[in-house]
Scaffold this motif. Structure first.
Motif, short mmCIF file in Angstrom:
data_model
loop_
_atom_site.label_atom_id
_atom_site.label_comp_id
_atom_site.label_asym_id
_atom_site.label_seq_id
_atom_site.Cartn_x
_atom_site.Cartn_y
_atom_site.Cartn_z
N TYR A 98 0.83 -1.21 0.00
CA TYR A 98 0.00 0.00 0.00
C TYR A 98 0.87 1.26 0.00
CZ TYR A 98 -2.49 3.73 2.53
OH TYR A 98 -2.98 4.93 2.96
N MET B 107 1.14 4.00 -3.17
CA MET B 107 0.67 5.36 -2.93
C MET B 107 1.80 6.38 -2.98
SD MET B 107 -2.46 4.96 -2.85
CE MET B 107 -3.29 3.39 -3.01
N THR B 108 2.97 5.99 -2.47
CA THR B 108 4.11 6.90 -2.50
C THR B 108 4.58 7.14 -3.93
OG1 THR B 108 4.81 6.17 -0.30
CG2 THR B 108 6.47 7.27 -1.66
N TYR C 242 4.81 8.82 7.48
CA TYR C 242 3.82 7.75 7.58
C TYR C 242 3.38 7.70 9.03
CZ TYR C 242 5.93 6.26 3.15
OH TYR C 242 6.41 6.22 1.86
N MET D 67 -4.78 7.97 -6.68
CA MET D 67 -4.64 7.11 -5.49
C MET D 67 -5.94 6.36 -5.22
SD MET D 67 -2.53 9.79 -3.10
CE MET D 67 -2.43 8.78 -1.61
N ASP D 68 -7.06 7.02 -5.44
CA ASP D 68 -8.36 6.37 -5.22
C ASP D 68 -8.54 5.20 -6.18
OD1 ASP D 68 -11.04 6.11 -4.13
OD2 ASP D 68 -11.75 6.96 -6.02
N ILE E 175 -6.16 2.29 -4.98
CA ILE E 175 -6.56 1.52 -3.79
C ILE E 175 -7.67 0.54 -4.14
CG2 ILE E 175 -8.32 3.13 -2.92
CD1 ILE E 175 -5.78 1.28 -0.73
N MET F 108 -9.80 3.83 1.47
CA MET F 108 -8.98 4.94 1.92
C MET F 108 -9.78 6.24 1.87
SD MET F 108 -5.27 6.03 0.33
CE MET F 108 -5.93 6.03 -1.34
N ILE G 76 -9.20 10.46 1.77
CA ILE G 76 -8.18 11.49 1.53
C ILE G 76 -8.79 12.87 1.79
CG2 ILE G 76 -6.61 12.51 -0.17
CD1 ILE G 76 -6.74 9.84 -1.70
#
Length: 240
Positions: free
Chosen positions: A22, A26-27, A40, A69-70, A73, A90, A92
């Protein structure tokens, strides 16, 4: 979201694998959109833009990163479910404003971070994703700086520590990706929200119900229907 329940379903090795995958994905997305990773925090990521180097499109970059990112995930959740693991989701939260950025800490440990009211508001906005059942929420400050991204206004809220109402929005997609069906749905949405703000709750509820029937996976409209029921119940209790 729901990290505690996820961690209870996995053994330590599985949880370590899940978090590492994850965080890595994401990074990579955040770096793609030129973010600075602050830290983090458990299962959360804090990132900011426009420091240490100036970025004129920082609000735009942050929202484009959040949209990607959405999507990521959701794909990652499918991958984990195929292993028999829980599929994570997630939330945000994004805000745009002035912050104090620099090396902070003690003589024992320093970290490059951002602090201030704008940072606190971003955190408050993130918690609202759980209340409104949407993956991304941005503040009005961020919304005003966007170009070519279609958003829907969600509500006007009084976040903790603030006296004035804050408009919150959900970015949906880039304007050139907007499908006709969604465009038509947003017209009804805007009408429903206007009725809601004008306290014409019965008519607003009718449209929110219609919108929910269009797509029952969109839990936001169930939230708004519940809010209207609470308002109407309070009105009856007060004898209005």
């Amino acid at each position: 979201q729901n990290f505690t329940s996820i961690s209870e379903e996995l053994n330590p090795k599985q949880l370590n694998i899940l978090l590492n995958e994850y965080f890595t994905i994401m990074t990579e997305i955040l770096f793609k959109y030129h973010a600075t990773i602050d830290k983090y925090i458990g299962d959360a990521i804090m990132a900011f833009w426009n420091a240490p180097t100036s970025q004129t499109q920082h609000a735009q970059l942050s929202v484009e990163a959040a949209l990607e990112m959405d999507k990521a995930i959701r794909e990652l959740a499918k991958k984990f479910v195929s292993r028999g693991w829980p599929g994570p989701s997630m939330g945000i939260g994004i805000n745009t404003g002035r912050a104090n950025v620099g090396n902070m800490g003690s003589k024992y440990r320093m970290t490059y971070t951002a602090i201030g009211d704008a940072v606190n508001l971003a955190s408050r906005v993130e918690t609202l994703t759980r209340n409104y059942r949407v993956p991304i929420i941005i503040s009005e400050n961020t919304f005003k700086q966007l170009d070519g991204i279609r958003c829907r206004e969600l509500d006007r809220v009084r976040v903790r520590g603030k006296h004035q109402l804050t408009r919150i929005y959900q970015p949906l997609c880039k304007e050139d990706e907007l499908e006709q069906s969604l465009r038509e749905k947003l017209l009804v949405h805007d009408e429903a929200l206007a009725l809601y703000h004008d306290e014409k709750h019965k008519n607003a509820a009718r449209l929110f119900r219609e919108l929910y029937e269009m797509d029952k996976t969109d839990k936001y409209y169930k939230v708004m229907l519940s809010k209207i029921r609470d308002i109407q119940a309070q009105s009856v209790t007060n004898g209005d």
